[in-house]
Every structure is written in C-alpha cells, then in structure tokens.
Motif scaffolding. Sequence first.
Motif, PDB file in Angstrom:
ATOM      1  N   PRO A  42       0.805  -1.211   0.016  1.00 14.75           N
ATOM      2  CA  PRO A  42      -0.012   0.068   0.250  1.00 14.75           C
ATOM      3  C   PRO A  42       0.929   1.256  -0.041  1.00 14.75           C
ATOM      4  CG  PRO A  42      -0.093  -1.051   2.239  1.00 14.75           C
ATOM      5  CD  PRO A  42       0.573  -1.890   1.307  1.00 14.75           C
ATOM      6  N   ASP A  43       1.977   1.186   0.444  1.00 17.78           N
ATOM      7  CA  ASP A  43       2.911   2.243   0.204  1.00 17.78           C
ATOM      8  C   ASP A  43       3.154   2.883  -1.240  1.00 17.78           C
ATOM      9  OD1 ASP A  43       4.173  -0.434   0.277  1.00 17.78           O
ATOM     10  OD2 ASP A  43       6.366   0.403   0.540  1.00 17.78           O
ATOM     11  N   THR A  44       2.958   2.191  -2.130  1.00 19.03           N
ATOM     12  CA  THR A  44       3.222   2.582  -3.361  1.00 19.03           C
ATOM     13  C   THR A  44       2.142   2.846  -4.162  1.00 19.03           C
ATOM     14  OG1 THR A  44       2.596   0.268  -4.527  1.00 19.03           O
ATOM     15  CG2 THR A  44       4.634   0.425  -4.054  1.00 19.03           C
ATOM     16  N   ARG A  45       0.805   3.378  -3.343  1.00 18.31           N
ATOM     17  CA  ARG A  45      -0.504   3.670  -4.014  1.00 18.31           C
ATOM     18  C   ARG A  45      -0.116   5.138  -4.131  1.00 18.31           C
ATOM     19  NH1 ARG A  45      -5.194   1.625  -0.138  1.00 18.31           N
ATOM     20  NH2 ARG A  45      -5.312  -0.587  -0.985  1.00 18.31           N
ATOM     21  N   SER A  46       0.321   6.058  -3.354  1.00 20.15           N
ATOM     22  CA  SER A  46       0.480   7.151  -3.532  1.00 20.15           C
ATOM     23  C   SER A  46       1.900   7.810  -4.041  1.00 20.15           C
ATOM     24  CB  SER A  46       0.068   8.112  -2.226  1.00 20.15           C
ATOM     25  OG  SER A  46       0.695   9.717  -2.361  1.00 20.15           O
ATOM     26  N   ARG A  47       1.702   8.831  -5.042  1.00 23.12           N
ATOM     27  CA  ARG A  47       3.270   9.413  -5.575  1.00 23.12           C
ATOM     28  C   ARG A  47       3.789  10.026  -4.578  1.00 23.12           C
ATOM     29  NH1 ARG A  47       2.603  11.147 -11.663  1.00 23.12           N
ATOM     30  NH2 ARG A  47       4.833  11.407 -11.356  1.00 23.12           N
ATOM     31  N   ARG A  48       3.292  10.426  -3.486  1.00 22.06           N
ATOM     32  CA  ARG A  48       3.786  11.209  -2.262  1.00 22.06           C
ATOM     33  C   ARG A  48       5.014  10.142  -1.423  1.00 22.06           C
ATOM     34  NH1 ARG A  48      -1.365  12.817  -1.481  1.00 22.06           N
ATOM     35  NH2 ARG A  48      -1.562  11.500   0.192  1.00 22.06           N
ATOM     36  N   ASN A  49       4.771   8.781  -2.141  1.00 19.46           N
ATOM     37  CA  ASN A  49       5.625   7.882  -1.221  1.00 19.46           C
ATOM     38  C   ASN A  49       6.820   7.706  -2.003  1.00 19.46           C
ATOM     39  OD1 ASN A  49       4.141   7.590   1.205  1.00 19.46           O
ATOM     40  ND2 ASN A  49       2.787   6.257   0.383  1.00 19.46           N
ATOM     41  N   GLY A  50       7.007   8.212  -3.077  1.00 18.45           N
ATOM     42  CA  GLY A  50       8.046   7.900  -4.076  1.00 18.45           C
ATOM     43  C   GLY A  50       8.824   9.106  -3.928  1.00 18.45           C
ATOM     44  N   HIS A  51       9.970   9.209  -4.943  1.00 18.29           N
ATOM     45  CA  HIS A  51      10.996  10.240  -5.151  1.00 18.29           C
ATOM     46  C   HIS A  51      11.049  10.376  -6.415  1.00 18.29           C
ATOM     47  CE1 HIS A  51      13.634   6.582  -4.994  1.00 18.29           C
ATOM     48  NE2 HIS A  51      14.195   7.554  -5.869  1.00 18.29           N
ATOM     49  N   LEU A  88      -3.336   2.524   8.530  1.00 21.31           N
ATOM     50  CA  LEU A  88      -4.626   1.992   7.984  1.00 21.31           C
ATOM     51  C   LEU A  88      -4.888   0.822   8.385  1.00 21.31           C
ATOM     52  CD1 LEU A  88      -3.528   2.820   4.327  1.00 21.31           C
ATOM     53  CD2 LEU A  88      -5.302   4.158   5.699  1.00 21.31           C
ATOM     54  N   ASP A  89      -6.214   0.280   8.476  1.00 19.95           N
ATOM     55  CA  ASP A  89      -6.613  -0.910   9.011  1.00 19.95           C
ATOM     56  C   ASP A  89      -6.379  -1.683   7.625  1.00 19.95           C
ATOM     57  OD1 ASP A  89      -7.249  -0.181  11.579  1.00 19.95           O
ATOM     58  OD2 ASP A  89      -9.403   0.373  10.947  1.00 19.95           O
ATOM     59  N   PHE A  90      -5.962  -2.940   7.824  1.00 15.24           N
ATOM     60  CA  PHE A  90      -5.967  -3.968   6.701  1.00 15.24           C
ATOM     61  C   PHE A  90      -7.066  -4.679   6.459  1.00 15.24           C
ATOM     62  CE2 PHE A  90      -4.290  -8.287   5.340  1.00 15.24           C
ATOM     63  CZ  PHE A  90      -4.229  -7.931   3.919  1.00 15.24           C
ATOM     64  N   PRO A  91      -8.035  -4.408   5.445  1.00 14.13           N
ATOM     65  CA  PRO A  91      -9.426  -4.789   5.285  1.00 14.13           C
ATOM     66  C   PRO A  91      -9.663  -6.186   5.387  1.00 14.13           C
ATOM     67  CG  PRO A  91      -8.698  -3.200   3.686  1.00 14.13           C
ATOM     68  CD  PRO A  91      -7.534  -3.747   4.031  1.00 14.13           C
ATOM     69  N   LEU A  92      -8.499  -7.092   4.989  1.00 10.99           N
ATOM     70  CA  LEU A  92      -8.789  -8.393   5.010  1.00 10.99           C
ATOM     71  C   LEU A  92      -8.007  -9.232   6.053  1.00 10.99           C
ATOM     72  CD1 LEU A  92      -8.489  -9.384   1.167  1.00 10.99           C
ATOM     73  CD2 LEU A  92     -10.456  -8.703   2.754  1.00 10.99           C
ATOM     74  N   ALA A  93      -7.651  -8.633   7.215  1.00 11.48           N
ATOM     75  CA  ALA A  93      -7.194  -9.062   8.478  1.00 11.48           C
ATOM     76  C   ALA A  93      -7.714 -10.724   8.802  1.00 11.48           C
ATOM     77  CB  ALA A  93      -6.788  -8.051   9.531  1.00 11.48           C
ATOM     78  N   LEU A 140       1.335 -10.708   4.262  1.00 16.46           N
ATOM     79  CA  LEU A 140       2.908 -10.004   4.378  1.00 16.46           C
ATOM     80  C   LEU A 140       2.747  -8.529   4.671  1.00 16.46           C
ATOM     81  CD1 LEU A 140       4.843 -12.811   2.336  1.00 16.46           C
ATOM     82  CD2 LEU A 140       4.357 -12.835   5.118  1.00 16.46           C
ATOM     83  N   GLY A 141       1.940  -7.970   3.759  1.00 12.08           N
ATOM     84  CA  GLY A 141       1.730  -6.486   3.860  1.00 12.08           C
ATOM     85  C   GLY A 141       1.099  -5.840   4.923  1.00 12.08           C
ATOM     86  N   TRP A 163       0.326  -1.529   6.211  1.00  7.99           N
ATOM     87  CA  TRP A 163      -0.976  -0.862   6.320  1.00  7.99           C
ATOM     88  C   TRP A 163      -0.879  -0.121   7.742  1.00  7.99           C
ATOM     89  CZ3 TRP A 163      -5.425  -0.978   3.288  1.00  7.99           C
ATOM     90  CH2 TRP A 163      -5.551  -1.490   2.125  1.00  7.99           C
ATOM     91  N   ARG A 164      -0.462  -0.955   8.747  1.00 10.48           N
ATOM     92  CA  ARG A 164      -0.414  -0.371  10.166  1.00 10.48           C
ATOM     93  C   ARG A 164       0.558   0.702  10.103  1.00 10.48           C
ATOM     94  NH1 ARG A 164      -0.434  -5.771  11.430  1.00 10.48           N
ATOM     95  NH2 ARG A 164       1.951  -5.681  11.878  1.00 10.48           N
TER      96      ARG A 164
END
Length: 244
Positions: free
Chosen positions: A40-49, A214-219, A204-205, A209-210
């Motif tokens: 989920p860290d790859t969802r937003s371009r803000r998390n890239g450089h 964020l809450d992992f929807p399929l926990a 594994l991801g 999320w945490r």
Amino acid sequence: MTATGTLHSWDLSTGVDGPGTRFVAFLAGCPLRCLYCHNPDTRSRRNGHPCSADEIVGEAAKYTGFIRAAGGGATVSGGEPLLQPALTGELLHRFKHELGLHTALDTSGHLGARADDALLADTDLVLLDIKSWDRALHRRLTGRELAPTLDFARHLADVGTEVWIRSVLVPHLTDPADNVEGVAAFAASLGNVTRVDVLPFHKLGAAKWRALGLDFPLADTPVPTPDQTAAARAVFAAHGLYAC
C-alpha cells in the motif's frame, strides 16, 4: 530530454516479476485500491521520490552482466506503471535497446489505453493482473471497473504481445469456482497467454498498512490452503494453460 517521474524503489528479484533474475523498477502511484494490496506504500506518488529515466537506467546498467547470465531482464512495475506512461515507455525502450535486456510490464491493465504502440513494441512480456471475473466483486476489491483490463488484454492479443496472467486467490472472495472458471476461460480465449500465476493471498503486507495508519481490510480473511490453490491451478490447466 529524458523522461522524469516518481520512483518508489528498485530491486533485483527472481521468479515473480518475469523470467530469470530481473531489475525491477517500482514506480509510485496507483489508481486501484485493492483490499489485499501487499504494497500500500506504493499507492501514492507522495511515497516516492522524483527520478529520471537516466538515473534508473544507470542503476540497472550496473547489473546487466549478472542479469544476462541469469537469463533475466528488466521489469517496470508499481504501483501502476501506466500512471506514468512517458517514464515507463522510455524505461522499456532503453532497457531493451540500450541495455539489451528482456523487458516486462507489470500492470493491472486499468490504464491500458495509455500504452501506445511504441511502448508495446518495446515490451516483450506483460504481467497482467486480472483481479476477478465477477464485475461487482472487481469493483469491491479494487474500487474500479473490470472492463478496461479486459479491453487491454484483448488488445495485447491483437498485437501478439506475450502475456502472463496473475490471479490472486482469496478465500471467500475470488475463489468461487465460477469466478476462477471465468478468468481461465477468458485467458484461454486470447491465444497469447503462456503462463498463469495463481497467487495465494497472504498477509505479509499487513505491517505496511499499520505503518500508514490504515486498517488492513482482510485481516480476518484466511489464507488459502495448498489444496485450494492446487484446485484453482487445475481449472486453468483444464483450459490448456500452464498454471503455477
């Protein structure tokens, strides 16, 4: 002038990103919101450089001897690489023609209309994620419609691009027999699918999320058993597809 965009990270990987050992560029940003997303860290371009094609190709060039010896290549992944088609296109072109590497594009196909003829001409293999055959379930899983992915798959068949289908097996969601059968029948109808990866759902991801608050929807969703995974693979094999 070299294309620029947003890179999340890069890695050397074996087995899951195309044939052989591969240099994988993970571009940042994705329009889908998959419930089982393990990055989920790859969802937003803000998390890239910010990064240029020159920088990424220069990094890949350090490993080309090793990659060729290992029968590998280079893969542009994400996130969703077609969110940044100019950068993706230049990377594929330069990986192929400048570094002499086998090229792969890892995509959901949702933005497949952005993959022009030049980009596809530089793509030896497309790793295409088909999240679900059931349209309503696809919307629930990803927040997006299935139709663009199927349109892109048909276009890849028309132009003769080799495809590996990825299908994530999630108990109580994507594992119903009619859902697996639908994906298998469609994949078999295309004529350019040389492999199907049935990927067992995992958690594994969840830590990512945490970390993002964020809450992992399929926990509470169980992982599939080996027998369930084998049964899904058998459905694809029954349609004459190589499934692993």
